[in-house]
Design a protein around this motif. Structure first.
Motif, PDB file in Angstrom:
ATOM      1  N   ALA A  44     -53.384 -19.685 -76.226  1.00 21.08           N
ATOM      2  CA  ALA A  44     -54.145 -18.865 -77.436  1.00 21.08           C
ATOM      3  C   ALA A  44     -55.585 -18.761 -76.759  1.00 21.08           C
ATOM      4  N   THR A  60     -49.755 -20.405 -84.655  1.00 24.67           N
ATOM      5  CA  THR A  60     -49.934 -20.642 -83.243  1.00 24.67           C
ATOM      6  C   THR A  60     -49.225 -21.912 -82.916  1.00 24.67           C
ATOM      7  N   VAL A  75     -51.891 -24.070 -76.856  1.00 27.37           N
ATOM      8  CA  VAL A  75     -53.256 -23.717 -77.201  1.00 27.37           C
ATOM      9  C   VAL A  75     -54.263 -23.093 -76.312  1.00 27.37           C
ATOM     10  N   ASP A 126     -52.553 -14.741 -82.652  1.00 32.60           N
ATOM     11  CA  ASP A 126     -53.673 -16.027 -82.461  1.00 32.60           C
ATOM     12  C   ASP A 126     -54.905 -15.394 -82.935  1.00 32.60           C
ATOM     13  N   ASN A 155     -55.339 -15.758 -74.549  1.00 30.74           N
ATOM     14  CA  ASN A 155     -55.325 -14.570 -75.307  1.00 30.74           C
ATOM     15  C   ASN A 155     -56.508 -13.878 -75.743  1.00 30.74           C
ATOM     16  N   ALA A 176     -58.554 -23.354 -81.846  1.00 37.63           N
ATOM     17  CA  ALA A 176     -57.289 -23.391 -81.266  1.00 37.63           C
ATOM     18  C   ALA A 176     -57.048 -24.595 -80.709  1.00 37.63           C
TER      19      ALA A 176
END
Length: 582
Positions: free
Chosen positions: A259, A123, A256, A115, A262, A234
């Protein structure tokens, strides 16, 4: 682009790019962002150049001013913000440490590294499930979806985090926060440096662009953490894709949000940074699309292209003759679509189907923070947010006010960090809105919204007949008379092109009602409008407000935003820009 060139550009002063900026219609002028300064300041400029906004990002900065409740730039934590920032710190350590495992090479770490490359195709694709996601990925990589790619690229340019990062000047979790960029910072008892486990792959990070790897922890050490640029990216991609493919909007939005999470997994951001990026991405895309006819046309063209390509491949592989049929056949909106087994102190249950995906998304809208403002305030729906529902086939016949009522009924509660200044963007829950069954009364009032459905739908029911309260969800008014709403409807028309999912006819959204007063198992409802109630057969004439009783302040209209294409004057600079935005 050579690595030497990339290194030189990273260190150059701002002003290297001429940018066609988004501008208000009232001004109808283009401006280029120009800033000068150190490498850190040029990082901010790259961000602005990559993602121009109407005012260089100041609109977003204004939406995030509630951050000042907790943090004072170049000074430190506020007295009122210590508890919130402590939760922010503790969650950052918890999520990062748990994902790291024994060596920082866990599956979750590897997903976070993927990501971090800011490749939206990589993604987004698995949000669509293995089959449809595979089609999407192969088509995007083969260049078969140029209109879709161009639309998503334009959405990346819809908002800038540069001004906000410079304004709020909040240090990264792994640096010496008490001595940040030459300033003595008063942390009021919070840790100077958090216990962050650095992921080896981010210390030697391959962007996938053919250049030599970077140590991203070193590169980001002096750049502001709030809001997260990667999360903003994202969300511009996820909000953009879900706007043109709302059939799988809940899964896309949850992916997302993963993401964004993350960035905490890698230890370079805090939950508040992610919430800021969440606000930024939604605000940017919705404002761009709602305020410009060309952007609307581009979105429509991208949707046509994407749906046609996916449908053709689904048909060729025997998954159905329509996209809706393919989604049902492949299980993309149920337990064979987007899944995610990673859990933490925020998302405590694995994502295994649409419902659990929506639950995960909703949990990441607040990250378990305590409410610092007043809970239960009236709904706030930004005007621009309505455009995000324009491609939901079932909602095609809904008016703007009806769509606002849907967004109001599915939004989060007030009072959480960043909500106070966000003008409603912190509360919008698109994952719920895209999965809602909407019930209208005969006058067209939205009287019930039920998120979490396999497919969205609109139905119409008679309410108030013979003094009966059909449905029992009366927004706080007394439930007088008989309750006839025991089951959800099985026979109503109103899914407008959803191919008869859930026993619906699939046409004329919300216009035909096969039987009234619960006779066909309908869930009659007087809705969640708490202003006037509906008792003794009287219809509710109060302000339309599914959930809070009214739609107070339906949003600040973002007047006349014109989407323009950023013109980068230096060849290859876009790749450098991407590298330095975090």
């Amino acid at each position: 682009m050579t690595h030497a060139f990339a290194t030189a550009v990273k260190g150059a002063v701002a002003g290297f790019a001429a940018v066609a900026m988004l501008t208000p219609l009232a001004a109808s002028t283009a401006s280029a962002a120009t800033t000068t300064g150190s490498n850190q300041q040029s990082f901010i400029q790259y961000d602005v150049a990559e993602s121009p906004a109407a005012d260089g990002g100041k609109g977003l900065t204004s939406l995030l001013t509630d951050f000042n409740t907790y943090w004072t730039p170049n000074k430190g934590a506020t007295d009122a913000g210590v508890a919130t920032l402590q939760h922010d710190d503790e969650l950052t350590e918890s999520i990062n440490n748990a994902a790291f495992g024994a060596d920082g090479k866990t599956a979750q770490d590897q997903r976070a590294l993927s990501d971090a490359q800011m490749n939206s195709t990589n993604t987004l694709y698995d949000a669509l499930g293995p089959t449809i996601g595979g089609y999407f990925k192969s088509d995007m990589e083969a260049g078969k979806l140029p209109k879709t790619a161009a639309f998503l690229e334009a959405m990346d340019k819809s908002v800038s985090t540069g001004d906000a990062k410079g304004t709020y000047a909040h240090p990264r979790p792994y640096v010496d926060r008490a001595n940040y960029k030459g300033e003595k910072i008063d942390l009021k008892g919070l840790k100077s440096t958090l216990d962050i486990k650095k992921v080896p792959g981010y210390e030697n990070f391959d962007w996938g662009d053919g250049e030599a790897p970077d140590n991203e922890y070193e590169g980001l050490a002096e750049s502001g953490s709030f809001p997260s640029g990667h999360t903003t990216f994202a969300f511009t991609q996820g909000v953009g894709l879900s706007a043109i493919l709302p059939e799988l909007g809940p899964q896309i939005m949850t992916r997302v949000s993963e993401a964004g999470n993350n960035r905490i997994v890698l230890g370079v951001h805090y939950p508040l940074d992610i919430l800021g990026g969440h606000i930024a991405g939604q605000y940017g895309v919705a404002t761009a699309v709602s305020g410009n006819d060309k952007a609307k046309a581009d979105a429509a063209a991208a949707r046509t292209e994407l749906v046609n390509y996916l449908t053709a491949q689904c048909k060729a592989d025997g998954h159905g003759d329509t996209l809706e049929a393919c989604i049902a056949n492949t299980g993309a909106s149920s337990d064979k679509g987007y899944t995610n087994g990673f859990t933490d102190d925020v998302v405590k249950t694995a994502v295994t189907d649409r419902k659990s995906a929506i639950d995960a998304y909703t949990a990441r809208m607040t990250y378990g923070f305590q409410q610092t403002g007043k809970a239960g305030q009236a709904a706030v729906v930004p005007d621009a947010a309505v455009s995000m529902l324009d491609n939901v086939a079932a909602f095609k016949n809904l008016t703007a006010d009806q769509k606002k009522a849907v967004l109001a009924a599915t939004e989060g509660d007030s009072g959480y960090p960043l909500d106070a200044s966000s003008e409603g963007w912190a509360r919008i829950n698109l994952a719920k809105a895209y999965s809602a069954k909407v019930t209208l009364d005969k006058s067209g009032k939205v009287v019930k919204v039920e998120p979490g459905q396999t497919a969205p739908s609109v139905v119409t029911v008679n309410t108030g007949d013979n003094g009966n309260n059909n449905g029992g969800n009366n927004g706080g008014s007394d439930n007088n008379g008989n309750n006839n709403g025991g089951q959800t409807d099985n026979n109503q028309q109103g899914n407008n092109g959803q191919n008869g999912h859930n026993g619906q006819n699939g046409q004329n959204a919300g216009t035909n009602n096969a039987g009234n007063n619960g006779a066909n198992g309908q869930q009659g409802s007087n809705g969640s409008n708490g202003n006037a109630g509906t008792n003794n057969g009287k219809t509710n004439n109060g302000t339309n407000a599914a959930k809070t009783g009214k739609l107070s302040r339906t949003g600040t209209a973002i007047a006349g935003i014109v989407v323009a294409v950023a013109v980068i004057a230096v060849a290859g600079a876009a790749m450098v820009i991407r590298r330095r935005r975090a």
